[in-house]
Design an enzyme around this catalytic site. Structure first.
Site, short mmCIF file in Angstrom:
data_model
loop_
_atom_site.label_atom_id
_atom_site.label_comp_id
_atom_site.label_asym_id
_atom_site.label_seq_id
_atom_site.Cartn_x
_atom_site.Cartn_y
_atom_site.Cartn_z
N SER A 113 36.15 24.96 39.52
CA SER A 113 37.03 25.45 40.99
C SER A 113 36.74 24.50 41.85
O SER A 113 35.89 24.07 42.16
CB SER A 113 36.69 26.80 41.45
OG SER A 113 37.91 26.77 42.43
N TYR B 125 32.52 33.84 45.35
CA TYR B 125 32.58 33.00 44.57
C TYR B 125 32.39 32.06 44.22
O TYR B 125 32.13 31.03 43.54
CB TYR B 125 34.58 33.08 44.16
CG TYR B 125 35.31 31.95 43.22
CD1 TYR B 125 35.44 32.73 42.52
CD2 TYR B 125 36.24 31.54 44.17
CE1 TYR B 125 36.23 32.20 41.22
CE2 TYR B 125 37.27 30.25 42.80
CZ TYR B 125 37.07 30.49 41.97
OH TYR B 125 38.21 30.15 40.45
N LYS C 165 30.71 29.21 42.16
CA LYS C 165 31.03 28.20 41.19
C LYS C 165 30.47 26.82 41.70
O LYS C 165 30.14 25.43 41.27
CB LYS C 165 32.79 27.87 41.59
CG LYS C 165 33.12 29.17 40.90
CD LYS C 165 33.22 28.85 39.77
CE LYS C 165 35.33 29.99 39.00
NZ LYS C 165 34.98 29.54 37.20
P1 NAP Z 1 42.76 35.21 34.63
O1 NAP Z 1 44.52 34.74 34.21
O2 NAP Z 1 42.11 36.05 35.15
O3 NAP Z 1 41.52 34.97 33.55
C1 NAP Z 1 40.06 34.48 32.95
C2 NAP Z 1 39.84 35.32 31.74
O4 NAP Z 1 38.56 35.06 31.38
C3 NAP Z 1 40.65 36.64 31.15
O5 NAP Z 1 41.27 36.09 29.91
C4 NAP Z 1 39.44 37.04 31.36
O6 NAP Z 1 39.57 38.04 30.42
C5 NAP Z 1 37.66 36.47 31.08
N1 NAP Z 1 37.34 37.13 31.63
C6 NAP Z 1 36.91 37.77 32.39
N2 NAP Z 1 35.65 37.76 32.72
C7 NAP Z 1 35.25 37.95 31.82
C8 NAP Z 1 33.81 38.32 30.70
N3 NAP Z 1 32.89 39.12 31.69
N4 NAP Z 1 33.55 38.31 29.92
C9 NAP Z 1 34.43 37.12 28.69
N5 NAP Z 1 35.46 36.99 29.40
C10 NAP Z 1 36.01 37.67 30.58
O7 NAP Z 1 42.19 33.38 35.22
P2 NAP Z 1 42.85 32.14 34.89
O8 NAP Z 1 43.02 32.07 36.77
O9 NAP Z 1 42.98 31.49 33.96
O10 NAP Z 1 40.80 31.67 35.29
C11 NAP Z 1 40.14 30.28 34.28
C12 NAP Z 1 38.80 30.48 34.89
O11 NAP Z 1 39.62 28.92 36.06
C13 NAP Z 1 38.00 30.66 36.30
O12 NAP Z 1 36.89 30.26 35.55
C14 NAP Z 1 38.65 30.52 36.91
O13 NAP Z 1 37.37 30.76 38.00
C15 NAP Z 1 39.09 29.15 36.76
N6 NAP Z 1 39.94 28.95 38.49
C16 NAP Z 1 41.20 29.30 38.49
C17 NAP Z 1 42.37 29.10 39.45
C18 NAP Z 1 43.23 29.94 39.65
O14 NAP Z 1 43.60 29.49 40.68
N7 NAP Z 1 43.78 30.88 39.02
C19 NAP Z 1 41.76 27.96 39.94
C20 NAP Z 1 40.14 27.49 40.27
C21 NAP Z 1 39.50 27.66 39.24
P3 NAP Z 1 38.88 39.64 29.59
O15 NAP Z 1 38.95 40.22 31.54
O16 NAP Z 1 39.74 40.27 29.02
O17 NAP Z 1 37.50 39.52 29.57
#
Ligand code: NAP
Length: 255
Positions: free
Chosen positions: A141, A154, A158
């Protein structure tokens, strides 16, 4: 770009960014294991991909749990033959001012975002080293590169994930393996929907106002699409990504 013959594991593949990455890599010929904790989400993603003639399997895993990662790795290797590309995308976020941040929440965020990346990488690295080819793609991120109010755990997790990426990249540089971090700003996923709800709950603004506030933080005044992260993941995953190593690729931010 062809990923034909490559085995891929995408953690956090049940929704959001992971789902888009799994699809893009599978569309380019890879056989993909989609992993997360919620079984019906990963099964539905794998089924969607198979319905389009792509190769995908669902394997449940909690990346913060060493035994769960070991079991997932064993099953993924059995299903795919080899895991050549690992996308460490599983992640969680929450916001609290430091003075109210609970140790339990700090530990949980570090365990999933930082330790989960380490555990999954350690599980698949021996095979990559043996074959002299591998790609570790960590979805970090912009919060891994700078600070921000109310998201200390967070931000710390990261930064740790990016530090790990750089150290790993140095260690495997001569072994045909690369490790890189993709660093997006806000992406249009359920995680951002959750941030919107959180702002609504904590400040009393409307959901539209909360979303507009998040969008206003972006230099491009928009949320990034998950497919844009998938596009970068594909670039890193292929043979032509070979010289990009130990890098942080920032999306949707003017640094
Ligand atoms: P999301 O929609 O909440 O999806 C997160 C995924 O991670 C889900 O499939 C969740 O499934 C899984 N997960 C969470 N805890 C877990 C665990 N303990 N073991 C295995 N799987 C786990 O989030 P997203 O926005 O797609 O984010 C994906 C990545 O991108 C993350 O690392 C996040 O920090 C990063 N990111 C997101 C953003 C944003 O704005 N959305 C920006 C920058 C970076 P379960 O809960 O079923 O396990």
């Amino acid at each position: 770009m062809s990923l034909e013959g490559r085995g891929v594991v995408v953690t956090g593949g049940g929704r959001g960014i992971g789902r888009a990455v799994a699809r893009r890599l599978a569309e380019n010929g890879a056989a993909v294991v989609v992993s997360a904790r919620t079984t019906d989400e990963i099964e539905s993603v794998a089924e969607e991909l198979r319905a389009d003639g792509l190769t995908a399997h669902a394997v449940r895993c909690d990346v913060a749990d060493e035994a769960s990662v070991a079991a997932m790795a064993e099953e993924a290797i059995e299903l795919l033959g080899s895991v050549d590309i690992l996308v460490n995308n599983a992640g969680i976020a929450r916001s609290d001012p430091v003075k109210r941040l609970q140790l339990e929440d700090w530990n949980q965020i570090m365990a999933v975002n930082a330790t989960g990346t380490f555990l999954c990488t350690r599980a698949f690295l021996p095979g990559m080293l043996e074959r002299g080819w591998g790609r570790v793609i960590n979805v970090a991120s912009v919060a891994g590169l700078r600070g921000g109010r109310y998201i200390a755990a967070y931000v710390a997790s990261k930064h740790a994930q990016i530090g790990f990426t750089k150290a790993l990249a140095a260690e495997v540089a001569s072994a045909g393996i690369t490790a890189n971090a993709i660093c997006p700003g806000y992406v249009d996923t359920p995680m951002t929907d959750f941030s919107v709800s959180n702002i609504v709950e904590k400040t009393g603004v409307t959901p539209e106002e909360a979303r507009a506030h998040i969008v206003s933080l972006s230099p491009q005044q928009r949320l990034i699409r998950p497919e844009e992260i998938a596009h970068v993941a594909l670039m890193l995953a292929g043979d032509d990504g070979e010289s990009i190593n130990g890098d942080t690729i920032v999306l949707g931010s003017s640094r």
